[in-house]
Design an enzyme around this catalytic site. Structure first.
Site, PDB file in Angstrom:
ATOM      1  CD  GLU A   3       0.159   4.381   4.727  1.00 27.71           C
ATOM      2  OE1 GLU A   3      -0.757   5.162   4.876  1.00 27.71           O
ATOM      3  OE2 GLU A   3       1.284   4.894   4.865  1.00 27.71           O
ATOM      4  CG  HIS A  42      10.215   5.608  10.164  1.00 26.48           C
ATOM      5  ND1 HIS A  42      10.526   6.820   9.109  1.00 26.48           N
ATOM      6  CD2 HIS A  42       9.798   4.884   9.582  1.00 26.48           C
ATOM      7  CE1 HIS A  42       9.995   6.414   8.062  1.00 26.48           C
ATOM      8  NE2 HIS A  42       9.333   5.154   8.131  1.00 26.48           N
ATOM      9  CD  GLU A  96       0.711  -6.513   3.399  1.00 29.25           C
ATOM     10  OE1 GLU A  96       0.482  -5.181   3.489  1.00 29.25           O
ATOM     11  OE2 GLU A  96       1.476  -7.060   4.314  1.00 29.25           O
ATOM     12  NE  ARG A 101       3.725   9.781   4.721  1.00 30.48           N
ATOM     13  CZ  ARG A 101       4.447  10.692   3.970  1.00 30.48           C
ATOM     14  NH1 ARG A 101       4.140  11.773   3.687  1.00 30.48           N
ATOM     15  NH2 ARG A 101       5.732  10.180   3.339  1.00 30.48           N
ATOM     16  CG  HIS A 103       5.923   4.357  10.240  1.00 35.17           C
ATOM     17  ND1 HIS A 103       5.167   4.588   9.154  1.00 35.17           N
ATOM     18  CD2 HIS A 103       5.888   3.249  10.665  1.00 35.17           C
ATOM     19  CE1 HIS A 103       4.602   3.506   8.571  1.00 35.17           C
ATOM     20  NE2 HIS A 103       5.136   2.610   9.655  1.00 35.17           N
ATOM     21  CG  ASP A 137      -0.036  -0.183   2.521  1.00 35.33           C
ATOM     22  OD1 ASP A 137       1.244   0.182   2.465  1.00 35.33           O
ATOM     23  OD2 ASP A 137      -0.791  -0.379   3.476  1.00 35.33           O
TER      24      ASP A 137
HETATM   25  C1  UD1 Z   1       6.639   5.042   3.806  1.00 28.93           C
HETATM   26  C2  UD1 Z   1       5.104   4.463   3.350  1.00 28.93           C
HETATM   27  C3  UD1 Z   1       4.380   3.939   4.279  1.00 28.93           C
HETATM   28  C4  UD1 Z   1       5.052   2.885   5.017  1.00 28.93           C
HETATM   29  C5  UD1 Z   1       6.313   3.407   5.489  1.00 28.93           C
HETATM   30  C6  UD1 Z   1       7.078   2.206   5.967  1.00 28.93           C
HETATM   31  C7  UD1 Z   1       4.185   6.021   1.516  1.00 28.93           C
HETATM   32  C8  UD1 Z   1       3.541   7.337   1.172  1.00 28.93           C
HETATM   33  N1  UD1 Z   1       4.433   5.858   2.830  1.00 28.93           N
HETATM   34  O1  UD1 Z   1       6.325   5.997   4.742  1.00 28.93           O
HETATM   35  O2  UD1 Z   1       3.151   3.623   3.676  1.00 28.93           O
HETATM   36  O3  UD1 Z   1       4.241   2.305   5.857  1.00 28.93           O
HETATM   37  O4  UD1 Z   1       7.230   3.801   4.436  1.00 28.93           O
HETATM   38  O5  UD1 Z   1       8.378   2.551   6.829  1.00 28.93           O
HETATM   39  O6  UD1 Z   1       4.616   5.504   0.637  1.00 28.93           O
HETATM   40  N2  UD1 Z   1      13.953   8.609   5.128  1.00 28.93           N
HETATM   41  C9  UD1 Z   1      15.323   8.529   5.099  1.00 28.93           C
HETATM   42  N3  UD1 Z   1      15.838   7.443   4.866  1.00 28.93           N
HETATM   43  C10 UD1 Z   1      15.251   6.203   4.750  1.00 28.93           C
HETATM   44  C11 UD1 Z   1      13.937   6.508   4.896  1.00 28.93           C
HETATM   45  C12 UD1 Z   1      13.210   7.462   4.900  1.00 28.93           C
HETATM   46  O7  UD1 Z   1      15.834   9.500   5.460  1.00 28.93           O
HETATM   47  O8  UD1 Z   1      15.678   5.230   4.503  1.00 28.93           O
HETATM   48  C13 UD1 Z   1      13.231   9.987   5.375  1.00 28.93           C
HETATM   49  C14 UD1 Z   1      13.254  10.882   4.206  1.00 28.93           C
HETATM   50  O9  UD1 Z   1      13.326  12.121   4.703  1.00 28.93           O
HETATM   51  C15 UD1 Z   1      11.908  10.704   3.625  1.00 28.93           C
HETATM   52  C16 UD1 Z   1      11.069  10.445   4.802  1.00 28.93           C
HETATM   53  O10 UD1 Z   1      11.775   9.947   5.649  1.00 28.93           O
HETATM   54  O11 UD1 Z   1      11.630  11.901   2.835  1.00 28.93           O
HETATM   55  C17 UD1 Z   1       9.714   9.984   4.433  1.00 28.93           C
HETATM   56  O12 UD1 Z   1       9.792   8.734   3.913  1.00 28.93           O
HETATM   57  P1  UD1 Z   1       8.463   8.198   2.882  1.00 28.93           P
HETATM   58  O13 UD1 Z   1       8.724   7.076   2.234  1.00 28.93           O
HETATM   59  O14 UD1 Z   1       7.933   9.412   2.035  1.00 28.93           O
HETATM   60  O15 UD1 Z   1       7.451   8.062   4.000  1.00 28.93           O
HETATM   61  P2  UD1 Z   1       7.778   7.122   5.346  1.00 28.93           P
HETATM   62  O16 UD1 Z   1       6.689   7.947   6.382  1.00 28.93           O
HETATM   63  O17 UD1 Z   1       8.765   6.646   5.532  1.00 28.93           O
HETATM   64  N1  UDP Z   2      11.777  -3.282  11.386  1.00 31.47           N
HETATM   65  C1  UDP Z   2      13.106  -3.527  11.138  1.00 31.47           C
HETATM   66  N2  UDP Z   2      13.678  -2.464  11.961  1.00 31.47           N
HETATM   67  C2  UDP Z   2      13.244  -1.441  12.665  1.00 31.47           C
HETATM   68  C3  UDP Z   2      11.914  -1.334  12.613  1.00 31.47           C
HETATM   69  C4  UDP Z   2      10.987  -2.463  12.098  1.00 31.47           C
HETATM   70  O1  UDP Z   2      13.570  -4.073  10.766  1.00 31.47           O
HETATM   71  O2  UDP Z   2      14.042  -0.691  13.365  1.00 31.47           O
HETATM   72  C5  UDP Z   2      10.657  -4.203  10.567  1.00 31.47           C
HETATM   73  C6  UDP Z   2       9.580  -4.867  11.368  1.00 31.47           C
HETATM   74  O3  UDP Z   2       9.930  -6.298  11.823  1.00 31.47           O
HETATM   75  C7  UDP Z   2       8.410  -5.050   9.996  1.00 31.47           C
HETATM   76  C8  UDP Z   2       8.738  -3.906   9.218  1.00 31.47           C
HETATM   77  O4  UDP Z   2      10.217  -3.475   9.645  1.00 31.47           O
HETATM   78  O5  UDP Z   2       8.623  -6.374   9.437  1.00 31.47           O
HETATM   79  C9  UDP Z   2       7.782  -2.863   9.557  1.00 31.47           C
HETATM   80  O6  UDP Z   2       8.088  -1.730   8.621  1.00 31.47           O
HETATM   81  P1  UDP Z   2       7.445  -0.173   8.975  1.00 31.47           P
HETATM   82  O7  UDP Z   2       7.006  -0.170  10.423  1.00 31.47           O
HETATM   83  O8  UDP Z   2       8.438   0.899   8.441  1.00 31.47           O
HETATM   84  O9  UDP Z   2       6.196  -0.285   7.876  1.00 31.47           O
HETATM   85  P2  UDP Z   2       4.875  -0.642   8.084  1.00 31.47           P
HETATM   86  O10 UDP Z   2       4.706  -2.168   8.488  1.00 31.47           O
HETATM   87  O11 UDP Z   2       3.888   0.093   9.108  1.00 31.47           O
HETATM   88  O12 UDP Z   2       4.210  -0.621   6.576  1.00 31.47           O
END
Ligand code: UD1
Ligand code: UDP
Length: 384
Positions: free
Chosen positions: A136, A250, A122, A219, A217, A100
């Protein structure tokens, strides 16, 4: 012969997609009818590399779309442009997307615009509320509209798709691949006997203090909701100096600011960077209680017999009234009382720590690979 191979493009970009696609990638790589092309969009950077390392998995291509604090529309337009170029070059017979995220929906949309079939892993999870989780819920419903094959983790997810008018012959109930990933990692932990080094960020956990593990994390909780979660953890830490509260934070800058702003100076709160998957599975095992808004962690915790308090108002992953999983939302008082009850009442704690795995049995990837293989051999031609 190369020309007889079906090209499957697997697209992912975020941490949870990579974890949940990794076991399937391993299965598809064993299939001699398939040439697997793994396209990472790079929606996440550090958090993606960390989890790929745990599975010794490398992407064939990295679209490198991440920018700090990216907006959803900025991210979407980059994804659409770069995925289009990737599909033009790779010419896949089918595109596999997961879940998602913005990566998932944009990959499905880019494939659809090129008349390439889409398989959704999924599929069918729904809260029924388009604003929660945001964005999502929309991403997964929109992906379903475009998909030709739907791999639903549970019967409930299958029913959601049927209610939306999806043809039953296109749906396969498979279990969630996250349990495949979790069991692989648990075996790796057992084989390697891994524990954190004293010098590592998790080093302070090399003792017998109880641990409460936290992740968050989402939004839709940004702002007041996130602040209430953090102040509830601060209060719990003050009340329970003998308990360690561990939070791998995160990398989203909004999350970093909210969490470090409230919890940085507490002696029994350990704020650590996001952890690799091996380390995180170790942490879930080490924890007595898990507090999370993560979808994946909600699925993993019951399989490890850990009570999980869900920091959300709605979930697409109900696991039954008698389960280890409880909804506490972002309400300060609810969070504090739910954690305190688990810490103080051993009988209640025991009742909530029964190991159950309502989301999968560890064989989801096999089922997906089998159905995908049959679809490529039999149905592919009728779609194009
Ligand atoms: C994203 C997904 C969310 C998912 C989550 C899992 C979207 C809109 N959101 O949210 O559905 O549940 O990932 O974690 O698709 N960043 C870093 N390094 C990283 C990752 C993120 O610096 O490795 C920072 C960056 O500033 C980036 C921000 O996090 O711009 C947000 O990342 P983004 O992928 O847009 O959204 P998430 O909140 O991570
Ligand atoms: N996870 C990880 N390291 C962390 C936190 C989470 O490997 O520090 C793993 C966790 O076991 C799960 C996945 O990341 O499998 C969940 O990711 P996230 O919470 O970012 O996204 P969501 O599940 O909400 O889409």
């Amino acid at each position: 012969m190369m020309s007889d191979l079906f090209v499957v493009s697997m697209v992912f970009g975020t941490r949870p997609e990579a974890i949940k696609m990794a076991p399937l990638a391993a299965k598809l790589r064993e299939n001699s009818n398939i040439k697997l092309h793994i396209c990472s969009t790079g929606q996440h950077r550090e958090m993606l590399t960390q989890v790929l390392d745990a599975f010794d998995l490398q992407a064939d291509e990295d679209l490198d779309v991440m920018t700090s604090g990216q907006t959803l529309n900025g991210l979407s337009q980059l994804l659409l442009t770069r995925l289009d170029r990737s599909f033009e070059q790779t010419k896949p017979d089918i595109v596999l997307v997961h879940g998602d995220t913005t990566t998932s929906f944009m990959a499905a949309f880019a494939a659809f615009n090129r008349r390439i079939p889409v398989a959704h892993v999924e599929a069918g999870l729904r809260t029924g509320n388009i604003h929660s989780p945001w964005p999502e819920e929309a991403n997964r419903a929109l992906t379903a509209v475009l998909a030709n094959l739907h791999f639903a983790p549970t019967e409930r997810d299958r029913n959601n798709l049927l209610e939306e008018g999806v043809d039953p012959s296109q749906i396969e109930v498979t279990g969630n691949t996250v349990i495949d990933a979790l069991l692989l990692m648990r075996d790796k932990l057992t084989r390697s006997g891994w524990t954190p080094d004293v010098a590592s960020p998790l080093g302070p956990l090399n003792n017998d203090r109880r641990v409460v593990l936290i992740t968050g994390h989402r939004r839709e909780s940004f702002g007041d909701g996130f602040h209430r979660i953090c102040t509830a953890i601060a209060d719990l830490a003050d009340r329970n100096p003998d308990v360690m509260f561990v939070y791998p934070v995160h990398l989203n800058p909004v999350v970093q600011e909210a969490v470090y702003g409230v919890l940085d100076d507490k002696p029994n709160v350990l704020l650590v960077p996001p952890q690799g998957y091996l380390e995180f599975v170790w942490l879930m095992n080490r924890a007595s209680i898990i507090l999370t808004d993560s979808g994946g962690v909600q699925e993993e915790a019951p399989a490890l017999g850990r009570p999980v308090l869900v920091l959300r108002d709605v979930t697409e992953r109900p696991s039954g009234a008698d389960s280890a999983s409880m909804m506490v939302g972002t309400d300060h008082a609810k969070i504090v009382s739910a954690v305190q009850k688990l810490l103080d009442d051993p009988d209640y704690y025991r009742e909530k720590s029964q190991t159950r795995s309502p989301f999968g049995d560890g064989h989801a990837s096999e089922r997906i690979e089998k159905r995908l293989n049959a679809w490529l051999a039999r149905d592919r031609r009728s779609v194009a």
